[in-house]
Design a protein around this motif. Structure first.
Motif, PDB file in Angstrom:
ATOM      1  N   MET A   1       0.813  -1.219   0.000  1.00  0.00           N
ATOM      2  CA  MET A   1       0.000   0.000   0.000  1.00  0.00           C
ATOM      3  C   MET A   1       0.848   1.271   0.000  1.00  0.00           C
ATOM      4  O   MET A   1       0.375   2.334  -0.423  1.00  0.00           O
ATOM      5  CB  MET A   1      -0.910   0.019   1.239  1.00  0.00           C
ATOM      6  CG  MET A   1      -2.056  -0.946   1.204  1.00  0.00           C
ATOM      7  SD  MET A   1      -3.271  -0.484  -0.023  1.00  0.00           S
ATOM      8  CE  MET A   1      -3.956   0.990   0.734  1.00  0.00           C
ATOM      9  N   VAL A   2       2.090   1.196   0.511  1.00  0.00           N
ATOM     10  CA  VAL A   2       2.889   2.406   0.708  1.00  0.00           C
ATOM     11  C   VAL A   2       3.041   3.248  -0.565  1.00  0.00           C
ATOM     12  O   VAL A   2       2.689   4.437  -0.562  1.00  0.00           O
ATOM     13  CB  VAL A   2       4.265   2.073   1.334  1.00  0.00           C
ATOM     14  CG1 VAL A   2       5.175   3.297   1.328  1.00  0.00           C
ATOM     15  CG2 VAL A   2       4.080   1.569   2.745  1.00  0.00           C
ATOM     16  N   PRO A   3       3.549   2.667  -1.684  1.00  0.00           N
ATOM     17  CA  PRO A   3       3.721   3.527  -2.868  1.00  0.00           C
ATOM     18  C   PRO A   3       2.406   4.077  -3.413  1.00  0.00           C
ATOM     19  O   PRO A   3       2.360   5.210  -3.914  1.00  0.00           O
ATOM     20  CB  PRO A   3       4.402   2.606  -3.886  1.00  0.00           C
ATOM     21  CG  PRO A   3       4.183   1.230  -3.400  1.00  0.00           C
ATOM     22  CD  PRO A   3       4.038   1.305  -1.928  1.00  0.00           C
ATOM     23  N   ILE A   4       1.323   3.272  -3.299  1.00  0.00           N
ATOM     24  CA  ILE A   4       0.015   3.754  -3.782  1.00  0.00           C
ATOM     25  C   ILE A   4      -0.435   4.937  -2.934  1.00  0.00           C
ATOM     26  O   ILE A   4      -0.852   5.979  -3.448  1.00  0.00           O
ATOM     27  CB  ILE A   4      -1.034   2.614  -3.728  1.00  0.00           C
ATOM     28  CG1 ILE A   4      -0.598   1.460  -4.628  1.00  0.00           C
ATOM     29  CG2 ILE A   4      -2.409   3.109  -4.137  1.00  0.00           C
ATOM     30  CD1 ILE A   4      -1.362   0.168  -4.410  1.00  0.00           C
ATOM     31  N   HIS A   5      -0.322   4.776  -1.589  1.00  0.00           N
ATOM     32  CA  HIS A   5      -0.720   5.841  -0.664  1.00  0.00           C
ATOM     33  C   HIS A   5       0.103   7.108  -0.929  1.00  0.00           C
ATOM     34  O   HIS A   5      -0.441   8.221  -0.946  1.00  0.00           O
ATOM     35  CB  HIS A   5      -0.503   5.347   0.773  1.00  0.00           C
ATOM     36  CG  HIS A   5      -0.957   6.304   1.828  1.00  0.00           C
ATOM     37  ND1 HIS A   5      -2.281   6.481   2.166  1.00  0.00           N
ATOM     38  CD2 HIS A   5      -0.259   7.154   2.618  1.00  0.00           C
ATOM     39  CE1 HIS A   5      -2.369   7.387   3.128  1.00  0.00           C
ATOM     40  NE2 HIS A   5      -1.161   7.814   3.418  1.00  0.00           N
ATOM     41  N   ALA A   6       1.424   6.926  -1.169  1.00  0.00           N
ATOM     42  CA  ALA A   6       2.307   8.091  -1.387  1.00  0.00           C
ATOM     43  C   ALA A   6       1.936   8.813  -2.685  1.00  0.00           C
ATOM     44  O   ALA A   6       1.806  10.043  -2.698  1.00  0.00           O
ATOM     45  CB  ALA A   6       3.759   7.641  -1.417  1.00  0.00           C
ATOM     46  N   SER A   7       1.747   8.044  -3.767  1.00  0.00           N
ATOM     47  CA  SER A   7       1.427   8.672  -5.055  1.00  0.00           C
ATOM     48  C   SER A   7       0.065   9.351  -5.007  1.00  0.00           C
ATOM     49  O   SER A   7      -0.114  10.472  -5.510  1.00  0.00           O
ATOM     50  CB  SER A   7       1.415   7.630  -6.175  1.00  0.00           C
ATOM     51  OG  SER A   7       2.696   7.133  -6.368  1.00  0.00           O
ATOM     52  N   PHE A   8      -0.904   8.662  -4.403  1.00  0.00           N
ATOM     53  CA  PHE A   8      -2.262   9.210  -4.311  1.00  0.00           C
ATOM     54  C   PHE A   8      -2.263  10.478  -3.444  1.00  0.00           C
ATOM     55  O   PHE A   8      -2.967  11.445  -3.754  1.00  0.00           O
ATOM     56  CB  PHE A   8      -3.189   8.145  -3.708  1.00  0.00           C
ATOM     57  CG  PHE A   8      -4.644   8.376  -3.996  1.00  0.00           C
ATOM     58  CD1 PHE A   8      -5.184   8.040  -5.228  1.00  0.00           C
ATOM     59  CD2 PHE A   8      -5.485   8.915  -3.033  1.00  0.00           C
ATOM     60  CE1 PHE A   8      -6.530   8.255  -5.493  1.00  0.00           C
ATOM     61  CE2 PHE A   8      -6.835   9.124  -3.282  1.00  0.00           C
ATOM     62  CZ  PHE A   8      -7.356   8.790  -4.513  1.00  0.00           C
ATOM     63  N   GLY A   9      -1.468  10.468  -2.379  1.00  0.00           N
ATOM     64  CA  GLY A   9      -1.378  11.633  -1.488  1.00  0.00           C
ATOM     65  C   GLY A   9      -0.783  12.834  -2.201  1.00  0.00           C
ATOM     66  O   GLY A   9      -1.278  13.958  -2.072  1.00  0.00           O
ATOM     67  N   LEU A  10       0.265  12.577  -2.981  1.00  0.00           N
ATOM     68  CA  LEU A  10       0.892  13.666  -3.731  1.00  0.00           C
ATOM     69  C   LEU A  10      -0.075  14.213  -4.783  1.00  0.00           C
ATOM     70  O   LEU A  10      -0.196  15.429  -4.971  1.00  0.00           O
ATOM     71  CB  LEU A  10       2.178  13.158  -4.396  1.00  0.00           C
ATOM     72  CG  LEU A  10       3.026  14.216  -5.086  1.00  0.00           C
ATOM     73  CD1 LEU A  10       3.509  15.261  -4.106  1.00  0.00           C
ATOM     74  CD2 LEU A  10       4.214  13.587  -5.803  1.00  0.00           C
ATOM     75  N   ALA A  11      -0.784  13.276  -5.451  1.00  0.00           N
ATOM     76  CA  ALA A  11      -1.784  13.686  -6.452  1.00  0.00           C
ATOM     77  C   ALA A  11      -2.856  14.552  -5.793  1.00  0.00           C
ATOM     78  O   ALA A  11      -3.288  15.569  -6.348  1.00  0.00           O
ATOM     79  CB  ALA A  11      -2.400  12.454  -7.094  1.00  0.00           C
ATOM     80  N   ASN A  12      -3.261  14.153  -4.589  1.00  0.00           N
ATOM     81  CA  ASN A  12      -4.279  14.900  -3.855  1.00  0.00           C
ATOM     82  C   ASN A  12      -3.795  16.312  -3.533  1.00  0.00           C
ATOM     83  O   ASN A  12      -4.543  17.296  -3.684  1.00  0.00           O
ATOM     84  CB  ASN A  12      -4.604  14.136  -2.558  1.00  0.00           C
ATOM     85  CG  ASN A  12      -5.939  14.544  -1.969  1.00  0.00           C
ATOM     86  OD1 ASN A  12      -6.623  15.416  -2.493  1.00  0.00           O
ATOM     87  ND2 ASN A  12      -6.309  13.919  -0.886  1.00  0.00           N
ATOM     88  N   PHE A  13      -2.527  16.425  -3.107  1.00  0.00           N
ATOM     89  CA  PHE A  13      -1.983  17.748  -2.786  1.00  0.00           C
ATOM     90  C   PHE A  13      -1.943  18.625  -4.036  1.00  0.00           C
ATOM     91  O   PHE A  13      -2.288  19.811  -3.990  1.00  0.00           O
ATOM     92  CB  PHE A  13      -0.580  17.600  -2.183  1.00  0.00           C
ATOM     93  CG  PHE A  13      -0.003  18.903  -1.709  1.00  0.00           C
ATOM     94  CD1 PHE A  13      -0.411  19.464  -0.506  1.00  0.00           C
ATOM     95  CD2 PHE A  13       0.922  19.599  -2.470  1.00  0.00           C
ATOM     96  CE1 PHE A  13       0.092  20.682  -0.078  1.00  0.00           C
ATOM     97  CE2 PHE A  13       1.437  20.813  -2.055  1.00  0.00           C
ATOM     98  CZ  PHE A  13       1.025  21.349  -0.847  1.00  0.00           C
ATOM     99  N   MET A  14      -1.528  18.020  -5.173  1.00  0.00           N
ATOM    100  CA  MET A  14      -1.467  18.791  -6.410  1.00  0.00           C
ATOM    101  C   MET A  14      -2.861  19.213  -6.874  1.00  0.00           C
ATOM    102  O   MET A  14      -3.048  20.310  -7.428  1.00  0.00           O
ATOM    103  CB  MET A  14      -0.729  17.999  -7.489  1.00  0.00           C
ATOM    104  CG  MET A  14       0.766  17.974  -7.206  1.00  0.00           C
ATOM    105  SD  MET A  14       1.607  16.630  -8.020  1.00  0.00           S
ATOM    106  CE  MET A  14       1.611  17.204  -9.684  1.00  0.00           C
ATOM    107  N   MET A  15      -3.850  18.343  -6.656  1.00  0.00           N
ATOM    108  CA  MET A  15      -5.242  18.705  -6.954  1.00  0.00           C
ATOM    109  C   MET A  15      -5.659  19.898  -6.099  1.00  0.00           C
ATOM    110  O   MET A  15      -6.330  20.825  -6.582  1.00  0.00           O
ATOM    111  CB  MET A  15      -6.175  17.526  -6.640  1.00  0.00           C
ATOM    112  CG  MET A  15      -6.237  16.436  -7.659  1.00  0.00           C
ATOM    113  SD  MET A  15      -6.969  16.914  -9.222  1.00  0.00           S
ATOM    114  CE  MET A  15      -8.609  17.392  -8.724  1.00  0.00           C
ATOM    115  N   ALA A  16      -5.267  19.862  -4.805  1.00  0.00           N
ATOM    116  CA  ALA A  16      -5.632  20.955  -3.894  1.00  0.00           C
ATOM    117  C   ALA A  16      -5.023  22.261  -4.380  1.00  0.00           C
ATOM    118  O   ALA A  16      -5.688  23.316  -4.390  1.00  0.00           O
ATOM    119  CB  ALA A  16      -5.158  20.627  -2.477  1.00  0.00           C
TER     120      ALA A  16
END
Lengths: 272, 272
Positions: free
Chosen positions: A186-201
């Motif tokens: 889950m770690v790389p998925i969580h990290a990529s999704f989190g970064l994507a979320n920040f960029m969306m914000a």
């Protein structure tokens, strides 16, 4: 997570001594300079953008109110959204990636705590703009502009990320060994999704800012000195948002490459 | 670059055989699925956003012209900028990161060629908007909005990145061995700066799009069915731009992690 875990608890007997001798992967002067630069610049920008938003809202938009003044109620929206989606989330991401000397569980808890602090900000900000759109005369339509589309996607992503992250990395710790492979995957998925979320914000903030700035230009035509200064303040906020999106993404990408190198070596040594 | 170089020419005698046995770092089904997903999704989005921009300009903005019609001359700006800064640059980044089976010099030359194709697009797009602002009645001020600020920074970054990259990774190849350490040190800086440049380009496109969309709303109030459809097309373009910024950043971050693992192991084995 895996870096830290392995760095602290090497399972192979020979790996511990290898860390002591490790001169190639040790941080050199340049890495430390880069690390400090990222930490200082990110902190200044994350706090700076919130201060700038507060300054703009208080001095150029008339401050805050709740339902008695829809225009001032709207002002809660940018400040709380920037606080929640950018400042708290940004610090949460940075802390997780850059904290190298603290016990990993504490880092995870702090990471979650910062994200948890973002939740009330986001909820209040959402309610403020929703009510303000209903109360203003004539009522404004909801979810019509690009900013609102991006905002909805960002909030949905944030909720999914928080719930999945909470269960995957904290609740599943109750059976630490049996859930190890699942959590690792889950770690790389969580990290990529989190970064994507920040960029969306960040993208949502920039679009919201441009929409408001265009409204200002449309209303006043920047005829007064005050509205011209406001225009420059808003442009500067936009530049800071974009800079933040870039620096956080670079920080996450580069900040602990030497640690990653150690992990790969450790894993290989254990296998052979 | 370093990955590829080391993968192709391992300097340690034992490392070659280790690659053959390397089962842990070999790409599994999941990695291949992720790789294909990134390639297909990025290609669809990179071409899709250009097609969508062309469709919007031709069917909703009246098509193209040069100095005889400032309004239609302006229309060249979004199409050429999206082609140069997003489609060509995006493919250039993706090709460099994802091409794993071709000789590295050819990959570098293709990377440069795609960026070189972007240059005339960007120059023409810049001239089109500059002339259009001068010719329109009343003339529009230059470099005033957030879009223009971000655009200027993006173009400056693009020029610096192209010149430094051209000299560092192609001209310095004339003395391949003596410039190796210098070129190696430049790789992560070039990669991070390039990604930052692409994200700046995406942010510039989004701000330009929102400014134009707000102008449309201000002018027509979305009273006609046609302007309402145009509004939705522009919103969709914005979502695609943001999705592109995210997917290219994730692609660059994740696509060749297994290769990176190999390099670290190789380096360690050579030393010991």
């Amino acid at each position: 997570m895996r870096d830290c875990h392995l760095n602290k608890m090497p399972r192979g007997g020979t790996t511990t001594s290898r860390y002591e001798e490790d001169s190639e992967n040790a941080w050199n002067c340049c890495s430390w300079f880069e690390y400090l630069l990222i930490v200082i610049l990110s902190t200044v920008l994350l706090i700076g953008v919130l201060v700038l938003t507060l300054f703009w809202v208080i001095f150029y938009r008339g401050g805050f109110a709740w339902a008695d003044s829809p225009q001032l109620q709207f002002n809660l929206h940018p400040v709380l959204m920037v606080a929640g989606c950018v400042t708290f989330s940004g610090f949460s991401i940075l802390l997780y990636r850059l904290c190298r000397c603290i016990k990993h569980l504490y880092v995870k808890l702090t990471h979650m705590l910062f994200h948890a602090c973002a939740i009330p900000c986001i909820v209040m900000a959402f309610l403020a703009v929703f009510e303000s759109h209903n109360l203003v005369e004539p009522p404004k339509p909801h979810f019509y502009s690009l900013h609102t589309w991006l905002g909805l996607i960002t909030m949905a992503m944030f909720a999914v990320q928080f719930i999945v992250g909470f269960f995957s990395f904290l609740v599943l710790l109750c059976c630490e060994n049996r859930t190890y492979s699942c959590r690792s995957a889950m770690v790389p998925i969580h990290a990529s999704f989190g970064l994507a979320n920040f960029m969306m914000a960040v993208a949502t903030c920039v679009t919201g800012l441009v929409e408001t700035e265009r409204q200002l230009v449309g209303e006043t035509g920047l005829s007064t000195r005050n509205s011209e200064i406001e225009h420059y303040i808003m442009n500067s906020m936009g530049v800071v948002f974009v800079a933040l999106g870039i620096i956080i993404s670079v920080a996450v990408r580069r900040s602990n490459a030497p640690a990653t190198a150690k992990v790969y070596v450790t894993e290989r040594l254990e296998i052979n």
